[in-house]
Motif scaffolding. Structure first.
Motif, PDB file in Angstrom:
ATOM      1  N   LEU A   8       0.855  -0.981  -0.007  1.00  0.00           N
ATOM      2  CA  LEU A   8       0.090   0.169   0.061  1.00  0.00           C
ATOM      3  C   LEU A   8       0.932   1.221   0.143  1.00  0.00           C
ATOM      4  O   LEU A   8       1.799   1.197   0.685  1.00  0.00           O
ATOM      5  N   SER A   9       0.435   2.369  -0.712  1.00  0.00           N
ATOM      6  CA  SER A   9       1.118   3.477  -0.566  1.00  0.00           C
ATOM      7  C   SER A   9       0.903   4.129   0.578  1.00  0.00           C
ATOM      8  O   SER A   9      -0.079   3.806   1.550  1.00  0.00           O
ATOM      9  N   MET A  10       1.493   5.160   0.997  1.00  0.00           N
ATOM     10  CA  MET A  10       1.452   5.856   2.320  1.00  0.00           C
ATOM     11  C   MET A  10      -0.019   6.484   2.280  1.00  0.00           C
ATOM     12  O   MET A  10      -0.604   6.210   3.542  1.00  0.00           O
ATOM     13  N   SER A  11      -0.591   7.010   1.359  1.00  0.00           N
ATOM     14  CA  SER A  11      -1.577   7.716   1.512  1.00  0.00           C
ATOM     15  C   SER A  11      -2.768   6.582   1.738  1.00  0.00           C
ATOM     16  O   SER A  11      -3.797   6.792   2.142  1.00  0.00           O
ATOM     17  N   GLU A  16      -6.765   3.631   5.184  1.00  0.00           N
ATOM     18  CA  GLU A  16      -7.161   2.449   5.833  1.00  0.00           C
ATOM     19  C   GLU A  16      -7.296   2.471   7.333  1.00  0.00           C
ATOM     20  O   GLU A  16      -8.318   2.042   7.796  1.00  0.00           O
ATOM     21  N   LEU A  17      -6.235   3.277   7.888  1.00  0.00           N
ATOM     22  CA  LEU A  17      -6.216   3.524   9.279  1.00  0.00           C
ATOM     23  C   LEU A  17      -7.430   4.275   9.553  1.00  0.00           C
ATOM     24  O   LEU A  17      -8.123   4.296  10.528  1.00  0.00           O
ATOM     25  N   GLU A  18      -7.773   5.265   8.924  1.00  0.00           N
ATOM     26  CA  GLU A  18      -8.935   6.109   8.945  1.00  0.00           C
ATOM     27  C   GLU A  18     -10.049   5.300   9.188  1.00  0.00           C
ATOM     28  O   GLU A  18     -10.823   5.602  10.044  1.00  0.00           O
ATOM     29  N   GLU A  19     -10.168   4.684   8.432  1.00  0.00           N
ATOM     30  CA  GLU A  19     -11.397   3.554   8.062  1.00  0.00           C
ATOM     31  C   GLU A  19     -11.387   2.973   9.569  1.00  0.00           C
ATOM     32  O   GLU A  19     -12.464   2.740   9.975  1.00  0.00           O
ATOM     33  N   LYS A  21     -10.416   3.494  12.360  1.00  0.00           N
ATOM     34  CA  LYS A  21     -10.560   4.381  13.546  1.00  0.00           C
ATOM     35  C   LYS A  21     -11.999   4.715  13.400  1.00  0.00           C
ATOM     36  O   LYS A  21     -12.739   4.641  14.259  1.00  0.00           O
ATOM     37  N   MET A  22     -12.552   4.946  12.105  1.00  0.00           N
ATOM     38  CA  MET A  22     -14.089   5.208  12.104  1.00  0.00           C
ATOM     39  C   MET A  22     -14.979   4.202  12.487  1.00  0.00           C
ATOM     40  O   MET A  22     -16.252   4.602  12.898  1.00  0.00           O
ATOM     41  N   HIS A  23     -14.412   2.931  12.323  1.00  0.00           N
ATOM     42  CA  HIS A  23     -15.333   1.808  12.716  1.00  0.00           C
ATOM     43  C   HIS A  23     -15.721   2.206  14.136  1.00  0.00           C
ATOM     44  O   HIS A  23     -16.729   1.622  14.705  1.00  0.00           O
ATOM     45  N   GLU A  24     -14.839   2.564  15.016  1.00  0.00           N
ATOM     46  CA  GLU A  24     -14.852   2.634  16.551  1.00  0.00           C
ATOM     47  C   GLU A  24     -15.866   3.962  16.688  1.00  0.00           C
ATOM     48  O   GLU A  24     -16.270   4.171  17.807  1.00  0.00           O
ATOM     49  N   MET A  25     -15.724   4.891  15.829  1.00  0.00           N
ATOM     50  CA  MET A  25     -16.924   6.024  16.042  1.00  0.00           C
ATOM     51  C   MET A  25     -18.305   5.860  16.214  1.00  0.00           C
ATOM     52  O   MET A  25     -18.812   4.827  15.243  1.00  0.00           O
ATOM     53  N   GLU A  26     -18.945   6.741  16.695  1.00  0.00           N
ATOM     54  CA  GLU A  26     -20.149   6.453  16.780  1.00  0.00           C
ATOM     55  C   GLU A  26     -20.925   7.021  15.524  1.00  0.00           C
ATOM     56  O   GLU A  26     -22.012   6.545  14.905  1.00  0.00           O
TER      57      GLU A  26
END
Ligand SMILES: [Fe+2]
Ligand SMILES: [Fe+2]
Length: 255
Positions: A8-11, A16-19, A21-26
């Motif tokens: 995977l590229s850096m971005s 993916e990390l953002e995704e 994290k988002m799964h943990e959000m309300e």
């Protein structure tokens, strides 16, 4: 690092990390197209695609829980403390103007000259910054913030201002400002408020002294006297730039 991560590229990895994290959000937190453009991508999921990735969740339409909470009626000082990515450069520039005995409007111009960079966007930061503050400050202060963007590239020996050595390091020795900057410079050079903007450049110190003591508290009174804080809260008023402050307040609201 596993093979998957290598591929995977850096971005992509950041996405993916953002995704994850988002799964943990309300709520579903979205990124605007401009954030993707800054990653070199032209993309934005449709709302259907986003909902499919986060079934049963609503979009965020309020404060971003990852950011420091802001008061109900935020002031400029609250933005300095809870939204601006860094304030040392602004405080040092303003401190320099203050110690030089310059009028409060010059001190305020120095304090605010790069707020677009630290809160919003780099490209054309002088123009963005000027628009953000225009409804709340003396016209001369907003004008000076706008034009410092162009003046920075042109020397003025009369006040001891040279083309910054740092720019040669940052942009290369051959960098030439674009024609719109050259034209802005010519207009500003002939303007009655030229020196107010030029003094921003003179006070715009790049070699930040890590031991210099600078404190926003030293400027709270100057802000109070020279920045018209709206009673509804900065961004929650109806000025022509309130929406820009709201975007900094709620950068990930769906709409
Ligand atoms: Fe600047
Ligand atoms: Fe600056």
């Amino acid at each position: 690092m596993n093979e998957h991560a290598h591929a995977l590229s850096m971005s992509e990895r950041a996405d993916e990390l953002e995704e994850e994290k988002m799964h943990e959000m309300e709520r579903i937190i979205t990124r605007s197209t401009i954030a993707h453009l800054m990653d070199g991508n032209i993309k934005m999921d449709t709302s259907q695609e986003m909902r499919a990735k986060h079934p049963g969740k609503f979009f965020l339409m309020a404060d971003d829980p990852r950011l420091p909470p802001m008061p109900e009626k935020p002031t400029l000082v609250d933005y300095f403390r809870r939204r601006f990515a860094s304030t040392a450069h602004l405080l040092q520039s303003a401190t320099h103007a203050l110690r030089g005995g310059q009028p409060e409007k010059n001190v305020l111009a120095c304090l605010l000259h790069d707020i677009a960079i630290v809160s919003f966007i780099r490209c054309d930061h002088g123009y963005w910054g000027a628009q953000m503050i225009e409804p709340y400050v003396d016209e001369e202060v907003a004008w000076a913030v706008k034009t410092h963007q162009a003046l920075r590239f042109f020397p003025d020996e009369s006040v001891g201002y040279r083309y910054p050595d740092l720019y040669k390091e940052l942009f290369g020795p051959d960098y030439k400002p674009e024609p719109y900057i050259v034209e802005e410079y010519k207009r500003a050079r002939a303007h009655k408020w030229y020196m107010t903007s030029r003094l921003i450049c003179v006070n715009d110190i790049y070699s930040f002294d890590p031991n210099a003591k600078v404190n926003l508290d030293d400027f709270v009174d100057i802000i109070g006297r020279n920045f018209k804080q709206p009673k509804e809260g900065l961004g929650l008023d109806s000025s022509p730039s309130a929406h820009m402050w709201r975007t900094i307040l709620w950068p990930t609201r769906f709409l």
